[in-house]
Design an enzyme around this catalytic site. Sequence first.
Site: not given
Ligand code: DGJ
Length: 735
Positions: A479, A549
């Site tokens: 991430d 997301d």
């Molecule tokens: C952002 C990501 O896009 C999510 O899927 C998740 O992993 C969160 N960060 C966790 O902090």
Amino acid sequence: MAIEFNEKTKEFHLYNNDLSYIIKILSNNQLGNLYYGNRIHHKESFSYLLEGGWRSLAAYVFEGDTNFSLQYTKQEYPSYGATDFRYPAFEIKQSNGSKITNFEYVDHNIFNGKKKLSGLPATYVENEKEAQTLEIILYDCVIKTKLVLSYTIYEEFPVITRNAKFIYEGNEEITLTKAMSCSVDLPDYDYEMVHLAGAWSRERHIKIRKLEQGVQSIYSLRGASSAEHNPFIALKRPNTTEFEGEVYGFSFVYSGNFLGEVLVDTHNTSRVMMGIHPNMFEWILHRNETFQTPEVVMAYSNKGLNGMSQAYHKLYRTRLARGYWRDRIRPILMNNWEATSFDFNESKILKIAKTAKEIGIELFVLDDGWFGKRDDDKAGLGDWYANTKKLPDGIVGLSKKIEDMGMKFGLWFEPEMVNKDSDLYRAHPDWIIHTPNRKTSHCRNQYVLDFSRKEVVDYIYKAMSKILREASISYVKWDMNRYMTECYSVAKNAESQGRVMHEYILGVYDLYEKLTTEFPYILFESCASGGARFDPGILYYAPQGWTSDDTDAVERMKIQYGTSYVYPISCMGAHVSEVPNQQVFRTTPIETRANVAYFGAFGYELDLNTLSDEEKESVRKQVKFIKDKRELIQKGTFYRLLNPFEDNVAAWMVVSEDKSEAIVGYYKILNVVNDGFKRLKLEGLEKDKAYYINEERKEKFFGDELMYAGIPVKPELLCGNGGDFTSVIYYLKEA
Ligand code: DGJ
């Protein structure tokens, strides 16, 4: 496919079955462009295509050759200020302060295959015969600098890839302040510019606007390719559709700051340039030092936008993505993020995992919150060791328990970031990107580690590889949740500050390369607050990425539809999540959530224990369905059929390479009272083949019927109770 050079006319003609690209060494020894477009016959000379000429008061001509001017000339890699007043492809500041250059043709090489770009991601060949490369060597004898322009043409793909390399051979120094990867001058501007714009949770929405005289551009100055603009531009003719008409694509294989621009001059030429953004970029070259630009992949299609996308999909799926997972079927995963956020312990995780296993899920992914003092987003980033309060047996213990259940285990990292409340920051406060004597802005309480420094990348490599070696880890979600601000590296001197943003990305690539080399069987998924670094550069290392997301089925129709302009559906992470949806609070049927997510790297992101028995039964069916169909979805040819940006419905389909199978998704967003009838016309089938639809094996339909007459969409087949957000999947099998 061939690259021809005509010694007499000094023309290069690169062509394959789909396209031609013609370059000419001009009378001043610089490079001009004669043509780029649909394949044309090869012949000795195309010089009649050289436009320019003398125009009384408006002509700026070369000293000593009053017939020659670059002012109106279509060029390959133009410079500013010697009769061309348009934006240049590069700019070099010299020791006397001048920025004027003159790169003249010296030599060229034509060879089979394609060279690697050192330290940078790029498309590749598996066999030398798949592509040919032309390198044109130019030289500016005043500043003793060599410029190598590379062009690779593939046999099987309607694409040309380009990059540029500067080599300084003098005894002083030069400063590159702009170095684009490509520049193409097209002879008219009757185009619409297509690009993918967005923001967090609404990435890659399609934007289309007519070209006008002046400059139109997209860019990122955020230190990542960004959710705001994807590094991609297409120019399409106004009448080009998804299926017909001309389109030129430009896709940048890079994950950092970029600029993509189209400059239309007042003589109707469109200059398309793409490369690293010149702001925040300054690169000094001393004797024998080189600067290599990243690659741009230019695609040409006369089969509409689908034709362009299919070229990118296949090239990126098979000759950009690499490694063990490139061609392998991806596991169905369960990710705990939307189920638990930071609030979990081992027993909660095992409970979710147990049900996931019972239902047939193959991989359990533990997301953010497993390390350091990470109970919320205020602490812990940088401390890559398990939080034993939550996980008493650590990651080693948990991964073993998950594997003992019969599932693979995956783990989340955010390697490039640190919280100030972390052991890593306390030990190395100078490792973050920050400008001395200034405040350091933050986002989500986190700071960016200075990946332009080798020791920082090496430290993170050690920390990550230790855990990947010790525990049973089959998947890593990498991430990256904030952009860069106050960019400066305290480890560099003043004259090297213009390197930081590019060297940062080279550091990211270096860490990816190290980890994917040491752990070739781990499946890497990239993520950046969803899809904020969803670009071809990252795809070289991580064959799939978290698309957004936003997991709402309706939002995802648009996001996945837009993303598919460039990226293969096999690389789009797509999960079924809970309702009401956590981002938009919408409630959609569980079938529609799956019907959208099937067209991606499929998984779940919810606690299955919270579902009713009926919903669990649906999930069981979905898992069985996707196990049967995922090979087709991952490797087939994807067609966009109906555009959710234009209508209340969306549709797309995938056809197997041999056209014996296809799977179609049709989605109706809002219910309409007393609605009209809808026939869905399919694409890409074999006209003469007969197909069965779904399990019903009574009636056969020929490919031509399905494509030209279409399937009447029966409302009773749509899932749900006939309300909003309904959908249906059709599976076609050769009879
Ligand atoms: C952002 C990501 O896009 C999510 O899927 C998740 O992993 C969160 N960060 C966790 O902090």
